[in-house]
Design an enzyme around this catalytic site. Sequence first.
Site, short mmCIF file in Angstrom:
data_model
loop_
_atom_site.label_atom_id
_atom_site.label_comp_id
_atom_site.label_asym_id
_atom_site.label_seq_id
_atom_site.Cartn_x
_atom_site.Cartn_y
_atom_site.Cartn_z
N LYS A 138 12.09 -14.44 7.63
CA LYS A 138 12.51 -13.06 7.36
C LYS A 138 12.08 -12.65 5.95
O LYS A 138 12.40 -13.34 4.99
CB LYS A 138 14.03 -12.96 7.44
CG LYS A 138 14.57 -13.16 8.84
CD LYS A 138 14.74 -11.81 9.54
CE LYS A 138 15.19 -12.02 10.98
NZ LYS A 138 15.06 -10.81 11.78
N LYS A 242 11.90 -7.88 24.32
CA LYS A 242 13.16 -8.50 24.70
C LYS A 242 13.38 -8.21 26.17
O LYS A 242 13.81 -7.11 26.54
CB LYS A 242 14.29 -7.92 23.84
CG LYS A 242 14.14 -8.21 22.36
CD LYS A 242 15.18 -7.45 21.54
CE LYS A 242 15.17 -7.87 20.08
NZ LYS A 242 13.87 -7.79 19.43
MG MG Z 1 11.91 -8.72 14.70
#
Ligand code: MG
Length: 332
Positions: A138, A242
């Site tokens: 991240k 997703k």
């Molecule tokens: Mg992402």
Amino acid sequence: MNYLFASKRYRLPLRAPLRTAHGLWREREGLLVRLTDETGRVGLGEIAPLEWFGTERLAEAETLCRGWGDRLTEAQMAAIPARFGCLRFALAAAKPAAEAKAPADQRLPVAALLPAGRAALEALPARLEAGFLAFKWKVGVGRVEDELAILDDLLGALPAYTRLRLDANGAWERRAAERWLAYCAERPLEFIEQPVAPAEVDLLLGLAEDYPVKLALDESVTGLAAAREWQARGWRGVFVIKPALAGPLAELEAWIRESKADVVFSSAIETALGRAAILRWILSARLTQRALGFGIGEIFGSRVWDGPPVGPLLDAGWCDAVDPEELWNALN
Ligand code: MG
């Protein structure tokens, strides 16, 4: 075909709250659905919306479910509006004939999630030791120059057989994104996910054009409709999908095959029930070799709801270890 229909609501605290664009997220709510066909065969599915990500709301899906009572027909299913991606995913997966059998010889790597900042370097050795081949870090959390320095330390610590992808979660402004992409031009990254906010359509297209680093869209593509729009705009990068949000798996598969989209599959923090259906399909459909975005660890702190621990490689054994009935029976 007519079905007997039932649904149950679940509400599960997350073992550790997740940071989202809309603050801390502490519990996962969704619905399990159950279809019984005319021959008595049973199938289960999961509705797991992410409202802050742009899906339908759970309450809307629940209202439709209530309206059906205990019977559901194919015609009623076909009439559900396309924007109900989570509900449509769940019902298609719950059709008793739907369950794909995952081939025993298929395995896919799982990307291990590294924490933001310097903590990534401390977390890395144990995950390398565990055998992970792909990593996601991240970024866009600290200052650009600090994170660029950590990036080089990370790349220096990663063996050549591994791959690193970055996820900025849309956090960069134009200047920061340009600095990053220029810096990464000659560094061996798999891709950078969502460098700038989804609203910055022209900037995203421009960055993809101007820099050699592969870019991926995540927050920009809630469902299939958005992915198609990006293709129409000429997007040549990766799509993070997703599946739990994207409607019936068969529809998703048809789109990937016909468009030859470069995809990464990722979790929507669904329970083991939804995840097993998705992984079984991923293993049998063979639509990507990219590492799976399912390296999320224990989400609920419960073997029943999390399923078996997720290691560096996922195979049919993980799916087979999940018994959907056990999750259904765990609810009142
Ligand atoms: Mg992402």
